[in-house]
Design a protein around this motif. Structure first.
Motif, mmCIF file in Angstrom:
data_model
loop_
_atom_site.group_PDB
_atom_site.id
_atom_site.type_symbol
_atom_site.label_atom_id
_atom_site.label_comp_id
_atom_site.label_asym_id
_atom_site.label_seq_id
_atom_site.Cartn_x
_atom_site.Cartn_y
_atom_site.Cartn_z
ATOM 1 N N LYS A 149 0.841 -1.202 0.000
ATOM 2 C CA LYS A 149 0.000 0.000 0.000
ATOM 3 C C LYS A 149 0.882 1.261 0.000
ATOM 4 C CE LYS A 149 -3.721 2.269 2.576
ATOM 5 N NZ LYS A 149 -4.536 2.266 3.812
ATOM 6 N N THR A 150 1.945 1.238 0.833
ATOM 7 C CA THR A 150 2.874 2.372 0.900
ATOM 8 C C THR A 150 3.574 2.583 -0.443
ATOM 9 O OG1 THR A 150 3.254 1.937 3.244
ATOM 10 C CG2 THR A 150 4.883 3.305 2.132
ATOM 11 N N LEU A 151 4.017 1.485 -1.061
ATOM 12 C CA LEU A 151 4.696 1.567 -2.366
ATOM 13 C C LEU A 151 3.756 2.120 -3.439
ATOM 14 C CD1 LEU A 151 6.675 -1.805 -2.279
ATOM 15 C CD2 LEU A 151 7.695 0.474 -2.422
ATOM 16 N N ALA A 152 2.486 1.708 -3.388
ATOM 17 C CA ALA A 152 1.496 2.203 -4.357
ATOM 18 C C ALA A 152 1.328 3.712 -4.222
ATOM 19 C CB ALA A 152 0.165 1.488 -4.156
ATOM 20 N N GLU A 153 1.312 4.195 -2.982
ATOM 21 C CA GLU A 153 1.191 5.646 -2.739
ATOM 22 C C GLU A 153 2.423 6.389 -3.261
ATOM 23 O OE1 GLU A 153 0.591 5.751 1.470
ATOM 24 O OE2 GLU A 153 -1.536 5.176 1.340
ATOM 25 N N GLN A 154 3.611 5.804 -3.032
ATOM 26 C CA GLN A 154 4.865 6.430 -3.497
ATOM 27 C C GLN A 154 4.912 6.534 -5.023
ATOM 28 O OE1 GLN A 154 8.242 4.302 -1.947
ATOM 29 N NE2 GLN A 154 7.789 4.812 0.174
ATOM 30 N N THR A 155 4.421 5.500 -5.696
ATOM 31 C CA THR A 155 4.533 5.452 -7.165
ATOM 32 C C THR A 155 3.316 6.037 -7.869
ATOM 33 O OG1 THR A 155 3.712 3.174 -7.068
ATOM 34 C CG2 THR A 155 6.082 3.454 -7.246
ATOM 35 N N GLY A 156 2.250 6.314 -7.090
ATOM 36 C CA GLY A 156 1.054 6.917 -7.693
ATOM 37 C C GLY A 156 0.237 5.950 -8.528
ATOM 38 N N VAL A 157 0.194 4.665 -8.113
ATOM 39 C CA VAL A 157 -0.645 3.685 -8.814
ATOM 40 C C VAL A 157 -1.786 3.264 -7.890
ATOM 41 C CG1 VAL A 157 1.299 2.857 -10.204
ATOM 42 C CG2 VAL A 157 0.739 1.656 -8.072
ATOM 43 N N LEU A 158 -2.787 2.582 -8.451
ATOM 44 C CA LEU A 158 -3.943 2.150 -7.670
ATOM 45 C C LEU A 158 -3.589 0.960 -6.786
ATOM 46 C CD1 LEU A 158 -6.664 2.325 -10.488
ATOM 47 C CD2 LEU A 158 -6.274 3.994 -8.676
ATOM 48 N N PHE A 159 -4.214 0.901 -5.617
ATOM 49 C CA PHE A 159 -3.990 -0.210 -4.685
ATOM 50 C C PHE A 159 -5.334 -0.853 -4.374
ATOM 51 C CE2 PHE A 159 -4.090 -1.628 -0.200
ATOM 52 C CZ PHE A 159 -3.123 -2.631 -0.259
ATOM 53 N N PHE A 160 -5.398 -2.185 -4.543
ATOM 54 C CA PHE A 160 -6.629 -2.894 -4.190
ATOM 55 C C PHE A 160 -6.439 -3.527 -2.814
ATOM 56 C CE2 PHE A 160 -9.599 -6.461 -4.113
ATOM 57 C CZ PHE A 160 -10.775 -5.838 -4.544
ATOM 58 N N PRO A 161 -7.279 -3.177 -1.821
ATOM 59 C CA PRO A 161 -7.064 -3.682 -0.461
ATOM 60 C C PRO A 161 -7.397 -5.170 -0.313
ATOM 61 C CG PRO A 161 -9.058 -2.334 -0.564
ATOM 62 C CD PRO A 161 -8.415 -2.242 -1.904
ATOM 63 N N SER A 162 -6.691 -5.824 0.604
ATOM 64 C CA SER A 162 -6.947 -7.240 0.913
ATOM 65 C C SER A 162 -6.622 -7.452 2.384
ATOM 66 C CB SER A 162 -6.081 -8.145 0.040
ATOM 67 O OG SER A 162 -4.706 -7.828 0.196
ATOM 68 N N ASP A 163 -7.072 -8.594 2.949
ATOM 69 C CA ASP A 163 -6.716 -8.882 4.339
ATOM 70 C C ASP A 163 -6.464 -10.369 4.535
ATOM 71 O OD1 ASP A 163 -9.160 -10.300 5.389
ATOM 72 O OD2 ASP A 163 -10.110 -8.394 4.856
ATOM 73 N N ALA A 164 -5.884 -10.684 5.696
ATOM 74 C CA ALA A 164 -5.413 -12.043 5.978
ATOM 75 C C ALA A 164 -6.532 -13.079 6.054
ATOM 76 C CB ALA A 164 -4.609 -12.050 7.280
ATOM 77 N N GLY A 165 -7.779 -12.646 6.208
ATOM 78 C CA GLY A 165 -8.884 -13.608 6.322
ATOM 79 C C GLY A 165 -9.414 -14.108 4.987
ATOM 80 N N GLN A 166 -8.919 -13.556 3.873
ATOM 81 C CA GLN A 166 -9.432 -13.928 2.550
ATOM 82 C C GLN A 166 -8.587 -15.018 1.893
ATOM 83 O OE1 GLN A 166 -9.312 -9.549 1.409
ATOM 84 N NE2 GLN A 166 -11.105 -10.211 0.229
ATOM 85 N N LYS A 167 -9.184 -15.695 0.908
ATOM 86 C CA LYS A 167 -8.438 -16.670 0.112
ATOM 87 C C LYS A 167 -7.733 -15.926 -1.022
ATOM 88 C CE LYS A 167 -11.202 -20.836 0.806
ATOM 89 N NZ LYS A 167 -12.062 -21.829 0.130
ATOM 90 N N PRO A 168 -6.491 -16.314 -1.342
ATOM 91 C CA PRO A 168 -5.759 -15.609 -2.409
ATOM 92 C C PRO A 168 -6.530 -15.521 -3.730
ATOM 93 C CG PRO A 168 -4.269 -17.058 -1.216
ATOM 94 C CD PRO A 168 -5.649 -17.335 -0.686
ATOM 95 N N GLU A 169 -7.196 -16.637 -4.136
ATOM 96 C CA GLU A 169 -7.938 -16.616 -5.415
ATOM 97 C C GLU A 169 -9.078 -15.596 -5.378
ATOM 98 O OE1 GLU A 169 -7.514 -21.154 -4.908
ATOM 99 O OE2 GLU A 169 -6.865 -19.426 -3.725
ATOM 100 N N ASP A 170 -9.778 -15.516 -4.226
ATOM 101 C CA ASP A 170 -10.896 -14.566 -4.105
ATOM 102 C C ASP A 170 -10.396 -13.126 -4.172
ATOM 103 O OD1 ASP A 170 -12.566 -16.725 -3.803
ATOM 104 O OD2 ASP A 170 -12.639 -16.618 -1.603
ATOM 105 N N ILE A 171 -9.228 -12.876 -3.529
ATOM 106 C CA ILE A 171 -8.641 -11.524 -3.560
ATOM 107 C C ILE A 171 -8.371 -11.097 -4.996
ATOM 108 C CG2 ILE A 171 -6.559 -10.177 -3.001
ATOM 109 C CD1 ILE A 171 -6.323 -11.896 -0.424
ATOM 110 N N VAL A 172 -7.719 -11.992 -5.758
ATOM 111 C CA VAL A 172 -7.296 -11.619 -7.114
ATOM 112 C C VAL A 172 -8.494 -11.499 -8.055
ATOM 113 C CG1 VAL A 172 -5.802 -12.207 -9.052
ATOM 114 C CG2 VAL A 172 -5.017 -12.633 -6.733
ATOM 115 N N ARG A 173 -9.487 -12.382 -7.902
ATOM 116 C CA ARG A 173 -10.686 -12.275 -8.751
ATOM 117 C C ARG A 173 -11.388 -10.931 -8.512
ATOM 118 N NH1 ARG A 173 -11.874 -17.861 -7.272
ATOM 119 N NH2 ARG A 173 -11.283 -19.249 -8.983
ATOM 120 N N ALA A 174 -11.487 -10.543 -7.237
ATOM 121 C CA ALA A 174 -12.118 -9.253 -6.908
ATOM 122 C C ALA A 174 -11.297 -8.085 -7.466
ATOM 123 C CB ALA A 174 -12.262 -9.117 -5.390
#
Length: 456
Positions: A149-174
């Motif tokens: 998230k910090t790197l995305a702010e530094q480079t000015g690109v979009l960041f999609f939030p995720s958290d430890a309770g999610q499945k990796p496949e669900d995060i990426v599909r979203a």
């Protein structure tokens, strides 16, 4: 990278360069030294054997022995074979797919995956003019999500939030669904790593790959692990359809064994090399340029690109127009030149790309690279008033003493800077007065001054 290999190979081949004729025995001796140098650089043994065999076959054939300049012909053979082992030419990213193009980053923990995601995002945004989004599928390390998230702010690109309770496949599909709505060109996915290759990690990343069908699957590996980097890349390439490799921490690797081994062992191209922690520390990997640097032929093309990217074109154009009109070159202009040099990584970074640097002793190169001379000179100029910078003739003894105190230097340092300014001002005025002839005379004067450098 390659410092030790460059010193060894350039010394060996330099002895042959000027010889009128070569024999099979002195070619064999040179090839034997090349073999030892490659092994010392931690190049994988199968790669060394294949490379030496190809060099030997070409070297004892008509191409070298019957050449008019056999020493130079042998150097060309070594350069060509080094280039071939590393992949011949730079390999581009696959962006010719429906948006968003998904880039999946794989690799072991500690290789620098998350930092590389930030660097790649910046490269795509600034150099390829793409709209980029990043997402972390590393559900085991919440700190990795925050870091991205910090790197995305530094480079000015979009960041999609995720958290430890999610499945990796669900995060990426979203993330893919959100990237489509936001008209994103490239979605870069950071994945979880482990300290070593294990079945659980491989199963997870295979499932993730199958779910998202990425345009690029890039393996991120630490160059400092040498042969292990190539072996780890091979294990990942057998489990995943990798499209390329990113070598990280190449500034800490003096041997370069990984760069010479990865392509041959995996069959996958090295697409980028990373240096340092800053987000601008990512370069496209050019095998032909790297081979030239290994053989101490320099890398002038990369140096030109570096200058084009880091020099403020507007300031350069203003200075050129000022000189052409015959206006006086002042200390503000001199400070601008020093700051441009700093933006390019300092003197050490520039020297590294010049031909013949392998013959300069390490202690002298380090002395130049670590020199605080340029920052000191900038500090001295910054301690002057705007009026003094525009009119250096005002700088009498008391003013020089005040500037020395303000910059934490000595009056002798201030005098040294002003002497250097006078030389630069003289050269610039010659260029302005004499057109092209004046410019050539000025450049000759500069080259004459360089001849007095301590490591000539």
């Amino acid at each position: 990278m390659f410092e030790s290999l460059t010193q060894r190979l350039s010394g060996t081949l330099e002895r042959l360069r000027g010889r009128g004729r070569l024999t099979e025995s002195n070619i064999s001796e040179a090839v034997r030294e090349v073999r030892i140098a490659l092994l010392e650089a931690d190049v994988a043994l199968p790669v060394v054997q294949a490379l030496i065999q190809r060099i030997k076959v070409r070297a004892v054939g008509q191409e070298v022995l019957k050449s008019l300049t056999p020493g130079q012909a042998l150097i060309k053979v070594v350069r060509d074979e080094l280039t071939a082992v590393m992949g011949s030419s730079a390999t581009d990213l696959n962006l010719n797919v429906p948006a968003p193009a998904v880039f999946l980053m794989a690799g072991l923990q500690g290789a620098g995956k998350t930092t590389t995601v930030g660097k790649l995002a910046r490269h795509l945004k600034e150099k390829r003019k793409k709209k980029v989004m990043v997402v972390s599928a590393d559900v085991y390390r919440p700190a990795a999500i925050e870091q991205l998230k910090t790197l995305a702010e530094q480079t000015g690109v979009l960041f999609f939030p995720s958290d430890a309770g999610q499945k990796p496949e669900d995060i990426v599909r979203a993330a893919i669904a959100d990237a489509r709505k936001s008209f994103v060109d490239v979605l870069i996915v950071d994945t979880a790593g482990r300290l070593a290759i294990d079945e659980a990690m491989m199963a997870e990343i295979k499932a993730l790959h199958a779910a998202v069908n990425p345009a690029e699957t890039l393996f991120v590996v630490d160059a400092m692990t040498g042969q292990d980097a190539a072996n780890t890349a091979k294990a990942f390439s057998e489990a995943l359809p990798l499209t390329g490799v990113v070598l990280t921490k190449t500034d800490g690797d003096a041997r370069g064994g990984a760069a010479l081994s990865v392509r041959y062992i995996t069959g996958k191209p090295i697409k980028f090399v990373g240096t340092g922690e800053k987000v601008d520390g990512l370069d496209v990997f050019h095998p032909d340029r790297v081979a030239a640097r290994i053989l101490d032929m320099g890398d002038v093309l990369s140096l030109v690109e570096q200058v084009e990217q880091n020099v403020d074109q507007e300031k350069a154009a203003k200075l050129a127009a000022k000189v052409a009109k015959g206006k006086k070159f002042d200390l503000n202009d001199m400070r601008d030149q020093f700051e441009q040099m700093q933006n390019m990584g300092g003197i050490g970074e520039l020297l590294d790309k010049l031909p013949g640097m392998g013959q300069i002793p390490d202690h002298l190169k380090q002395q130049v690279a670590q020199s605080r001379e340029v920052p000191r000179m900038i500090a001295i100029i910054n301690s002057m008033t705007p009026k003094e910078r525009r009119n250096p003739g005002l700088l009498n003894g008391s003013r020089r003493a005040r500037i020395a105190r303000g910059s934490g230097t000595t009056p002798a340092d201030v005098n040294k800077l002003l002497k250097q300014y006078q030389q630069m001002e003289k050269m610039m005025s010659k260029m302005g007065r004499g057109g092209m002839k004046g410019m050539m005379r000025g450049l000759q004067g500069m080259m004459g001054g360089m001849g007095r450098m301590p490591f000539r």
